[in-house]
Design a protein around this motif. Structure first.
Motif, PDB file in Angstrom:
ATOM      1  N   ALA A 290     143.213  31.770  64.617  1.00  0.00           N
ATOM      2  CA  ALA A 290     144.316  32.369  65.046  1.00  0.00           C
ATOM      3  C   ALA A 290     145.335  31.849  63.748  1.00  0.00           C
ATOM      4  N   LEU A 291     146.300  32.734  63.390  1.00  0.00           N
ATOM      5  CA  LEU A 291     147.555  32.475  62.595  1.00  0.00           C
ATOM      6  C   LEU A 291     148.774  33.134  63.366  1.00  0.00           C
ATOM      7  N   SER A 292     149.555  32.253  63.459  1.00  0.00           N
ATOM      8  CA  SER A 292     150.557  32.581  64.252  1.00  0.00           C
ATOM      9  C   SER A 292     151.853  32.902  63.166  1.00  0.00           C
ATOM     10  N   THR A 293     152.662  33.789  63.596  1.00  0.00           N
ATOM     11  CA  THR A 293     154.041  33.914  62.789  1.00  0.00           C
ATOM     12  C   THR A 293     155.327  34.349  63.644  1.00  0.00           C
ATOM     13  N   PRO A 294     156.165  33.828  63.278  1.00  0.00           N
ATOM     14  CA  PRO A 294     157.576  33.734  64.019  1.00  0.00           C
ATOM     15  C   PRO A 294     157.831  34.901  64.508  1.00  0.00           C
TER      16      PRO A 294
ATOM     17  N   LEU B 213     140.185  40.878  59.886  1.00  0.00           N
ATOM     18  CA  LEU B 213     141.740  40.330  60.198  1.00  0.00           C
ATOM     19  C   LEU B 213     142.100  41.177  61.243  1.00  0.00           C
ATOM     20  N   GLN B 214     142.298  40.806  62.489  1.00  0.00           N
ATOM     21  CA  GLN B 214     142.903  41.488  63.694  1.00  0.00           C
ATOM     22  C   GLN B 214     144.302  40.956  63.936  1.00  0.00           C
ATOM     23  N   TRP B 215     145.027  42.044  63.886  1.00  0.00           N
ATOM     24  CA  TRP B 215     146.578  41.684  64.172  1.00  0.00           C
ATOM     25  C   TRP B 215     146.736  41.976  65.656  1.00  0.00           C
ATOM     26  N   THR B 216     147.505  40.540  66.153  1.00  0.00           N
ATOM     27  CA  THR B 216     147.611  40.469  67.462  1.00  0.00           C
ATOM     28  C   THR B 216     149.370  40.484  67.554  1.00  0.00           C
ATOM     29  N   ASP B 217     149.681  40.523  68.909  1.00  0.00           N
ATOM     30  CA  ASP B 217     150.973  40.075  69.321  1.00  0.00           C
ATOM     31  C   ASP B 217     151.803  38.862  68.637  1.00  0.00           C
TER      32      ASP B 217
ATOM     33  N   GLY C 261     150.355  37.277  65.863  1.00  0.00           N
ATOM     34  CA  GLY C 261     150.316  37.262  64.398  1.00  0.00           C
ATOM     35  C   GLY C 261     148.726  37.926  63.940  1.00  0.00           C
ATOM     36  N   LEU C 262     148.049  36.915  63.407  1.00  0.00           N
ATOM     37  CA  LEU C 262     146.673  37.462  62.837  1.00  0.00           C
ATOM     38  C   LEU C 262     145.453  36.355  63.508  1.00  0.00           C
TER      39      LEU C 262
END
Length: 495
Positions: free
Chosen positions: A103-107, A274-278, A280-281
């Motif tokens: 998982a890669l979270s983004t602000p 790559l799956q886009w989630t709420d 991030g990625l």
């Protein structure tokens, strides 16, 4: 301990069990609706379609080996892959592969900023497409609208959805216009119908998207929309008005259940690593996201997946010499060519759906299960998506690469394009790349079907036996796809 899942309720959203007669009636109604729409469009769209935007297989050399050998080898590869996967029976190990992710979270603030900027940029591109289509040159290799829509978007961008995930919600210009319109109406005291007092009938499911996809592909094949910028601009404007109006009235449900473009990208996006989630990625192994959930229990869900596979096949089929040979007697006898193309589109779609549904019933018998055939259709349908993606990239990659130099040159100056644009000549070995793309899609499909079988059925033998019919269907799809892409290219005849 693994056990067989509870049977999935084979009922409509309203709670009433759907009979075979009702399902057949709805399918016939869809065919009639699409046929009527195609007939209504046949007049204004009649004309030369030599720049068939979807196929243009002439930019890629045909396979140099005999067609029968290519087709037979493809079937053997799919069958051999299945035999190999039958040796993999450790369910927990398969889950470890399919459920692995990083998982890669983004602000949240960054995501909102990117969403707004991407939406504004996509709306500007949409306006530029319409403007250059109306005012630009009549040379399709110099017109920004033609090159951007067909080479840049429908060919190039679509490939990114099954490579880096579905970014379409982020860059969808029609969704951005709907969001802006909703905010504007709210600010001025206007009111949109909400889901409580105006919603799409549950009985429709996603059949409107199925009909829309078939109609769009028919228009792309039989009309000169791939070479006449003004016709393309008119189509884009019409699609924009319909989509924005539908989005304003029905909200997100329109893009989820009616808009065929959004559904195409969402379906392909499930294949991507790559799956886009709420948040991030999520980085995953390719196609493994397809092993987690069956399709929603809504009418038309399975049909849309099958339609996605069929329309690309149809797009290539009508450019083969065999198609011209088959159609010529009908046209010579006075049957309108546009009607022949429409009937072939609907008949082929019905054949693909029928073959898949027959396989689902054979799966049920082979596994000796109480799970309904309808539930099995929904459960295994995601395994068709890697096949559709593999054939799409084989069908369009050469087209995209061949026109990329012209696209880059025209994009640099869309309002005053250069007088001469270059087209890339692809090497002869590129035909082998196309074949590998098709076979690669089927290899991923075998793995997905294998994983789904072990998730649904108890024990090893039932799970393996259940895959015999699905492998037979995949061999059928593989050999059909390989035959199409190994044929010499020619513009769709008689239109």
């Amino acid at each position: 301990m693994d056990r067989e899942r509870e049977p999935v309720d084979d009922r409509s959203p309203a709670g009433k069990r759907e009979t075979g007669a009702e399902r057949a009636g709805r399918t016939a109604g869809l065919a009639a609706t699409v046929a009527l729409a195609l007939w209504a469009l046949s007049g204004p769209l009649a004309g030369r379609a030599s720049a068939h935007a979807g196929s243009l297989g002439g930019s890629v050399a045909s396979a140099t080996v005999p067609t029968w050998l290519v087709v037979l080898t493809g079937g053997i590869v799919v069958g051999g892959t299945f035999l190999f996967t039958t040796l993999l029976t450790d369910h927990e190990a398969m889950r470890g592969v399919n459920w692995w992710r990083f998982a890669l979270s983004t602000p949240g603030a960054l995501r909102r900023t990117v969403r707004v900027a991407a939406g504004a940029g996509s709306v500007a591109l949409l306006a530029l497409v319409v403007w250059t289509g109306v005012t630009g040159t009549d040379d399709p290799t110099r017109d920004f609208a033609i090159l951007f829509v067909w080479a840049g978007w429908w060919a190039g961008y679509t490939v990114t959805t099954y490579l880096v995930g579905n970014t379409w919600p982020l860059v969808n210009p029609w969704r951005a216009l709907v969001a802006a319109g909703t905010v504007g109406l709210a600010a001025t005291g206007g009111r949109l119908a909400d889901a409580a007092d105006r919603s799409l009938p549950d009985s429709w499911g996603v059949w409107p998207a199925v009909a829309g996809l078939l109609a769009l592909v028919w228009v792309e094949v039989v009309s000169p929309v791939g070479e006449e910028p003004r016709l393309l601009a008119g189509l884009v404007v019409a699609y924009t008005l319909a989509t924005v109006a539908g989005g304003l009235v029905y909200g997100a449900a329109w893009f989820e259940r009616v808009d065929p473009v959004s559904r195409v990208f969402a379906a392909y996006g499930r294949v991507a690593p790559l799956q886009w989630t709420d948040d991030g990625l999520a980085v995953r192994l390719p196609a493994t996201a397809l092993t987690e959930d069956p399709l929603p229990d809504r009418p038309g869900e399975v049909a849309f997946v099958v339609a996605l596979l069929w329309v690309t096949t149809y797009d290539g089929l009508v450019a083969t010499p065999g198609w011209e040979t088959a159609v010529e007697p009908l046209v010579d006898a006075g049957v309108p060519a546009l009607f022949v193309y429409a009937v072939a589109l609907l008949a082929g779609f019905g054949l693909f759906v029928g073959v898949y549904r027959l396989a689902a019933r054979r799966i049920r018998a082979a596994a000796d299960t109480y799970v309904t055939a309808h539930a099995i259709e929904r459960w295994f349908a995601p395994a068709l998506l890697p096949i559709a993606a593999g054939y799409h990239v084989a069908h369009f990659l050469g087209y995209f690469l061949g026109l990329s130099p012209a696209l880059v040159a025209v994009t640099a100056a869309p309002l005053s394009p250069p007088l001469n644009t270059a087209v890339a000549i692809l090497p002869g070995w590129f035909g082998t790349v196309k074949l590998l793309c098709v076979l690669g899609g089927h290899v991923f499909a075998i793995w997905v079907a294998h994983s789904l079988a072990f998730e649904l059925f108890p024990g090893v033998l039932a799970a393996i036996r259940s895959q015999y019919p699905s492998v037979a269907v995949m061999v059928f799809y593989t050999m059909t796809s390989l035959w199409v892409i190994t044929q010499p290219y020619g513009p769709p005849p008689f239109v």
